[in-house]
Design an enzyme around this catalytic site. Structure first.
Site, PDB file in Angstrom:
ATOM      1  N   VAL A 153     -12.590 -12.812  17.804  1.00 41.63           N
ATOM      2  CA  VAL A 153     -14.202 -12.744  17.574  1.00 41.63           C
ATOM      3  C   VAL A 153     -15.190 -11.559  17.391  1.00 41.63           C
ATOM      4  O   VAL A 153     -14.491 -10.524  19.034  1.00 41.63           O
ATOM      5  CB  VAL A 153     -14.868 -13.564  18.187  1.00 41.63           C
ATOM      6  CG1 VAL A 153     -17.163 -13.591  17.497  1.00 41.63           C
ATOM      7  CG2 VAL A 153     -14.449 -15.019  17.921  1.00 41.63           C
ATOM      8  N   ASP A 205     -14.454 -29.940  19.827  1.00 42.06           N
ATOM      9  CA  ASP A 205     -13.920 -29.016  20.852  1.00 42.06           C
ATOM     10  C   ASP A 205     -15.266 -28.504  21.562  1.00 42.06           C
ATOM     11  O   ASP A 205     -15.622 -27.442  22.178  1.00 42.06           O
ATOM     12  CB  ASP A 205     -13.828 -28.022  20.249  1.00 42.06           C
ATOM     13  CG  ASP A 205     -12.795 -26.985  21.513  1.00 42.06           C
ATOM     14  OD1 ASP A 205     -12.845 -28.021  22.615  1.00 42.06           O
ATOM     15  OD2 ASP A 205     -12.003 -25.761  21.604  1.00 42.06           O
ATOM     16  N   GLY A 212     -10.437 -17.265  20.947  1.00 44.62           N
ATOM     17  CA  GLY A 212      -9.793 -18.697  20.942  1.00 44.62           C
ATOM     18  C   GLY A 212      -8.381 -18.411  21.159  1.00 44.62           C
ATOM     19  O   GLY A 212      -7.346 -17.531  20.201  1.00 44.62           O
ATOM     20  N   GLY A 258     -14.310 -12.063  21.904  1.00 47.28           N
ATOM     21  CA  GLY A 258     -13.978 -13.362  22.365  1.00 47.28           C
ATOM     22  C   GLY A 258     -12.465 -13.599  21.907  1.00 47.28           C
ATOM     23  O   GLY A 258     -12.162 -13.322  20.459  1.00 47.28           O
TER      24      GLY A 258
END
Ligand code: NAG
Ligand code: NAG
Ligand code: NAG
Ligand code: NAG
Ligand code: NAG
Ligand code: NAG
Ligand code: NAG
Length: 738
Positions: free
Chosen positions: A428, A538, A423, A421
């Site tokens: 990650v 978030d 962002g 992942g």
């Protein structure tokens, strides 16, 4: 986005070029193509070309067009003012957005600019650009495909306006850009406007621009100079790549199309994709055969100082002292000892060998010691010692400090295939520790000085959070420049993938309500039971992970404290994810627990409708899911937007209950929203109803089960926001003390 756009929005400036996203094909260049051409006074090096045949592929084809008698370089509609092959960057002119008072209509008029680089080989360089807002009463954002970032610019009494300054209260504010931005749009919050102060400062401006090319001038506020001096354009820096989205490893597979053809060149992966660079000690153009030329270091004695005899070698140079002298503190000196020793050493070759071995050993020990010192430095910088002591005193904290090697080994040296992942804050990786324990390693991109010091303390707080619906932080690694976090590995991915992914099938109402309930409980725990209290900041479906049996696990809270924050205490940074952001937070810049409630309301909508929170491609009124939903609720057309998969004649009333809860979460005003506890309780009751199907058939039963919660929520329990209007940092108990 929750607030409505003003009616007279003009779309004057459109800065977009979307090239066909065809396969990039490297052609063999025709012999008439030159390595460097010029357009006006702009150098155009290969891989760029002014001719289709001379560019490496179609995305590098530029046009040289005369404008008012001067040749200018263009990529689509955008002017290119500089190209660097060494840094793989290009300087392009982008457009400024503005919001001005219009005397004739006595309202505000807007000149919107946006930029779309999707389908090109560019991304906005996060290192070289800033989002800059100018004005005396302006709140502007950069909306990208997944981020909203902006700041408030004011002219406070007592703060002198100065040329070259930009602190937030002096008519100018600035914030850093996230990485990998390909699309953005300037956006003004209409509640911040110049209707009161138009005589002095009629306009506010926002743009992404090259920080090096911008210097604030006080005249920008009082005149239209800033906008007019270059036809509303301003330079920004783009990072480019030969093939976008491609790593070096992937690029090397096809040797015909691999672009790093020069000897002594290598491949580099940047935010845009893969590109090439000359190896150290070489300079030139890595994209042409033999383009990287050896640097003669001896000619540059400032960069490569040598006090004695300098000798250039391929890729490097040597520096030695004349016979009978030796290097001492970077100067050659007559060395009496050397003269004395010389015959002795020279006399016995064994002695010489021993000396060389001894020196080699000493060097290697020194190297290792240096590495150790660096690691220790980072460890201390990140508050590692404090964390260490604290952990010793509190036995039994299941938290581990990992070494860099351990994590490198676990993630296969942070291989691209391990990425699960990414962002705005970092990537990650999936990792496997010794003993076959699967983990997720979060490697952040950037961290500011203030947070570095607090890092150990923050880790301690996060490590003590223990809730079955919150992803567990197992440890961290502090001995690297930017700390890494190690979390438990959650196999099923994110809720967002589950509901919006193309491969996921039917999701039962049961599962959806369960996920909602469990996530709400986790957030309630952060808001009320964690000590100190934590505002997630978030909340979104991409931050809710799912275990093997669909148990929800909230993640990424507190990780946002690692986000680069503003440099100046005056600048208020608004950061979050489009479609989930609390409108009140955008206006006050104060993050509260009710901001999480709002975002959770959006997650509830996703679960009910299986639609994405933001649909940029749709018509204006249908962009935001929350807006579509609230409109449907008002017109009693809820049924139309509910997901067909879960909707049937029997459970409509039940779904309306959830929708009503979502509506309350989406109240404009934070105090009118229920607390996370109320939300969790209500979802808990709804879940029970679902487990007792008889309730469906007896609406009164349903009412009595739900009535209790409805009344609590409807009466609008007012939590004094005054006490809870804490910023993310304070909520973590980590007030910076600035
Ligand atoms: C390699 O690249 C060349 C030129 O772009 C292309 O013609 C060829 O099909 C590619 N080969 C493979 C195996 O992808
Ligand atoms: C390319 O190499 C030069 C010198 O070795 C270095 O200054 C530059 O930052 C490198 N560029 C990239 C994009 O890595
Ligand atoms: C800033 O510079 C401009 C000229 O660029 C000048 O007109 C203005 O007076 C300067 N402002 C201050 C406060 O010095
Ligand atoms: C300007 O802002 C005020 C609140 O600050 C708001 O009431 C007003 O409607 C705004 N005017 C325009 C034209 O947007
Ligand atoms: C680029 O990579 C991202 C993430 O790896 C992926 O979602 C996207 O589809 C890719 N785009 C292209 C054009 O390959
Ligand atoms: C590149 O290097 C290889 C060996 O490293 C050498 O054989 C070849 O001749 C070089 N090519 C050029 C064009 O210098
Ligand atoms: C560098 O070289 C120039 C000329 O070759 C010489 O004048 C100068 O003193 C040198 N500087 C240093 C620091 O050695």
């Amino acid at each position: 986005m929750e607030f409505s756009r003003p009616p007279h929005r003009l779309r004057l400036l459109v800065a977009a070029w979307v090239l066909a996203a065809g396969v990039a094909v490297a052609r063999s260049r025709s012999p008439r193509c030159r390595d460097v051409t010029w357009c006006g006074n702009v150098e155009v090096p290969y891989p760029y070309g002014l001719d289709k045949e001379c560019a490496i592929h179609e995305h590098f084809h530029l046009n040289c067009t005369p404008v008012d008698g001067v040749s200018k370089l263009f990529h689509g509609k955008m002017e290119v003012i500089k190209i660097s092959v060494q840094d793989n960057k290009a300087w392009l002119k982008t457009w400024i957005s503005r919001q001005c008072y219009d005397q004739s209509t006595e309202g505000m008029v807007y000149d919107d600019a946006w930029m779309d680089l999707t389908g090109t080989v560019y991304v906005l360089s996060a290192d070289d650009n800033r989002i800059i807002v100018l004005g005396c009463r302006g709140l502007a954002y950069m909306l990208s495909d997944s981020y909203v970032i902006g700041c408030v610019s004011t002219c406070d009494d007592g703060v002198p306006l100065r040329n070259g300054s930009c602190s937030g209260t002096d008519g100018c504010c600035q914030v850093d850009l996230p990485r990998g931005v390909r699309y953005y749009q300037g956006y003004f919050n209409p509640l911040y406007n110049t209707t009161q102060i138009w005589r002095r400062t009629p306009c506010n401006y926002v743009s992404v621009m090259a920080s090096a090319a911008f210097r604030f001038s006080t005249t920008y506020l009082t005149s239209t100079e800033f906008y007019d001096k270059d036809h509303a354009r301003i330079p920004a820096v783009m990072q480019w790549a030969i093939t976008r989205n491609t790593t070096c490893k992937e690029a090397r597979i096809n040797t015909t199309s691999y672009a790093c053809v020069s000897n002594n060149s290598h491949c580099v992966t940047n935010d845009a994709g893969y590109a090439c660079n000359c190896s150290s000690g070489y300079k030139g153009n890595p994209y042409i055969v033999d383009g990287c030329k050896d640097i003669d270091e001896c000619l540059y004695n400032v960069t490569y100082p040598c006090p004695g005899i300098c000798k250039n070698t391929p890729g490097s140079f040597t520096c030695s002292c004349p016979r009978g002298e030796r290097m001492n503190r970077d100067v050659c000196m007559k060395d009496s000892k050397f003269i004395w020793m010389a015959p002795v050493v020279a006399g016995t070759s064994i002695g010489l060998v021993l000396l060389v071995v001894a020196i080699a050993c000493a060097c290697s020990i020194q190297d290792r010691r240096n590495l150790h010192i660096i690691k220790q430095k980072y460890f201390r910088q990140h508050g590692g010692l404090l964390l260490f002591q604290e952990m010793k005193s509190q036995q039994g904290v299941p938290f581990k400090i990992f070494s860099e090697e351990e994590l490198q080994e676990a993630t296969n040296r942070f291989a691209e295939q391990q990425v699960i992942g990414h962002g705005g804050h970092g990537k990650v990786y999936k990792g496997v520790l010794k003993g076959n324990v699967q983990v997720a390693v979060k490697r952040c991109i950037k961290i500011d000085e203030q947070h570095k010091k607090e890092f150990g303390k923050e880790m301690l707080i996060l490590s003590q959070i223990n809730h079955r619906n919150i992803v567990k932080l197992l440890g961290c690694c502090l001995e690297v420049e930017i700390p890494m976090l190690v979390y438990e590995f959650i196999p099923r991915g994110t809720l967002s993938q589950l509901i919006h992914g193309s491969h996921s099938g039917h999701i039962s109402l049961d599962t959806r309500v369960r996920i909602a309930h469990e996530s709400a409980e986790a957030l309630d725990y952060l808001h009320s039971s964690a000590s100190p209290r934590i505002v997630h900041g978030d909340v979104k479906s991409a931050n809710i992970l799912l275990d093997g049996d669909f148990t929800a696990k909230v993640s990424d809270f507190g990780a946002s404290i690692l986000a680069p924050s503003d440099e100046s205490q005056f600048v208020t940074l608004v950061q979050g994810t489009c479609g989930y952001l609390d409108p009140e937070y955008m206006q006050t810049c104060q993050l509260t627990d009710k901001s999480d409630v709002y975002s959770f309301g959006v997650v509830l909508l996703e679960l009910l409708t299986r639609k994405k929170p933001l649909n940029l491609k749709g018509p204006e009124q249908e962009k935001s899911l929350s807006m579509v939903f609230l409109e449907a609720m008002k017109e009693n057309k809820l049924e139309d937007i509910l997901d067909d998969e879960i909707k049937n004649d029997e459970n409509l009333e039940y779904l309306e209950e959830i929708a009503e809860l979502a509506r309350q979460c989406l109240e404009m005003c934070g105090v009118n929203r229920p607390s996370m506890k109320e939300v969790a309780d209500k979802l808990g009751r709804l879940r029970k109803v679902l487990q007792h199907p008889w309730a469906h058939k007896d609406p009164e039963e349903l009412d009595s089960l739900l009535g209790e919660s409805s009344s609590v929520v409807n009466s609008g329990i007012i939590l004094s926001t005054g006490n809870f209007s804490i910023t993310k940092k304070v909520a973590m108990g980590l007030e910076s003390g600035r």
